[in-house]
Write a protein that holds these residues in place. Structure first.
Motif, PDB file in Angstrom:
ATOM      1  N   ALA A 115       0.809  -1.221   0.000  1.00  0.00           N
ATOM      2  CA  ALA A 115       0.000   0.000   0.000  1.00  0.00           C
ATOM      3  C   ALA A 115       0.846   1.277   0.000  1.00  0.00           C
ATOM      4  O   ALA A 115       0.298   2.377  -0.008  1.00  0.00           O
ATOM      5  CB  ALA A 115      -0.925   0.003   1.211  1.00  0.00           C
ATOM      6  N   ALA A 116       2.180   1.134   0.007  1.00  0.00           N
ATOM      7  CA  ALA A 116       3.066   2.303   0.094  1.00  0.00           C
ATOM      8  C   ALA A 116       2.769   3.298  -1.016  1.00  0.00           C
ATOM      9  O   ALA A 116       2.566   2.926  -2.165  1.00  0.00           O
ATOM     10  CB  ALA A 116       4.525   1.862   0.032  1.00  0.00           C
ATOM     11  N   HIS A 117       2.747   4.554  -0.646  1.00  0.00           N
ATOM     12  CA  HIS A 117       2.541   5.673  -1.580  1.00  0.00           C
ATOM     13  C   HIS A 117       1.194   5.586  -2.292  1.00  0.00           C
ATOM     14  O   HIS A 117       1.057   6.055  -3.420  1.00  0.00           O
ATOM     15  CB  HIS A 117       3.687   5.758  -2.596  1.00  0.00           C
ATOM     16  CG  HIS A 117       5.030   5.828  -1.952  1.00  0.00           C
ATOM     17  ND1 HIS A 117       5.441   6.913  -1.221  1.00  0.00           N
ATOM     18  CD2 HIS A 117       6.047   4.932  -1.885  1.00  0.00           C
ATOM     19  CE1 HIS A 117       6.647   6.694  -0.750  1.00  0.00           C
ATOM     20  NE2 HIS A 117       7.040   5.493  -1.141  1.00  0.00           N
ATOM     21  N   GLY A 118       0.215   4.994  -1.633  1.00  0.00           N
ATOM     22  CA  GLY A 118      -1.112   4.872  -2.223  1.00  0.00           C
ATOM     23  C   GLY A 118      -2.174   5.356  -1.274  1.00  0.00           C
ATOM     24  O   GLY A 118      -1.898   5.888  -0.200  1.00  0.00           O
ATOM     25  N   SER A 119      -3.396   5.168  -1.687  1.00  0.00           N
ATOM     26  CA  SER A 119      -4.535   5.544  -0.871  1.00  0.00           C
ATOM     27  C   SER A 119      -5.455   4.335  -0.776  1.00  0.00           C
ATOM     28  O   SER A 119      -5.743   3.683  -1.773  1.00  0.00           O
ATOM     29  CB  SER A 119      -5.278   6.721  -1.502  1.00  0.00           C
ATOM     30  OG  SER A 119      -6.390   7.088  -0.708  1.00  0.00           O
TER      31      SER A 119
END
Length: 134
Positions: free
Chosen positions: A99-103
């Protein structure tokens, strides 16, 4: 001396990593068809605990979210049941590297059409590899 400083730094950073994780709490229902807060920022490795403050609710990630979950009395696929419930439940998810750098959008399956939605903006913590002191 430079090698031992780098090794010591790496060991200290590895040991300190998990201690930096934060548990965020999102309240579900209670004062209406809302998540409180409805939007948060979290780091990879943090946990998010959803707590039902009253009402017939659950929490599920939106389709296509980088982290999939469906929770109420625990989470589906993780020893629990994500079916909508009016029990006093809580459920915790861990923000994964995927989920890094996501929403991560989420909603209550019973009340999404009424606007009971939220999101988790995920960033990746900065990792220091090593440094040396001359």
């Amino acid at each position: 001396m430079r090698k031992s400083t780098s090794l010591l730094t790496a060991i200290l950073l590895a040991a300190a990593g998990p201690a930096c994780a934060i548990d965020h709490t999102i309240h579900v229902g209670g004062a209406g068809l809302v998540f409180t807060p409805s939007n948060i920022e979290a780091l990879v490795g943090d946990t998010v605990t959803f707590v039902n403050d009253g009402g017939f609710h659950n929490v599920a990630s939106d389709a296509g979210a980088p982290l999939a979950f469906r929770c109420a009395n625990g989470c589906d696929g993780n020893g629990g049941n994500g079916d909508i419930s009016n029990a006093a439940w809580s459920a915790t998810i861990t923000i994964s590297q995927a989920a890094a750098h996501g929403s991560i959008g989420f909603h209550c399956e019973a009340h999404q059409a009424s606007g009971m939605v939220g999101s988790i903006s995920v960033t990746n913590p900065v990792d220091l590899q090593s440094f040396s002191i001359d």
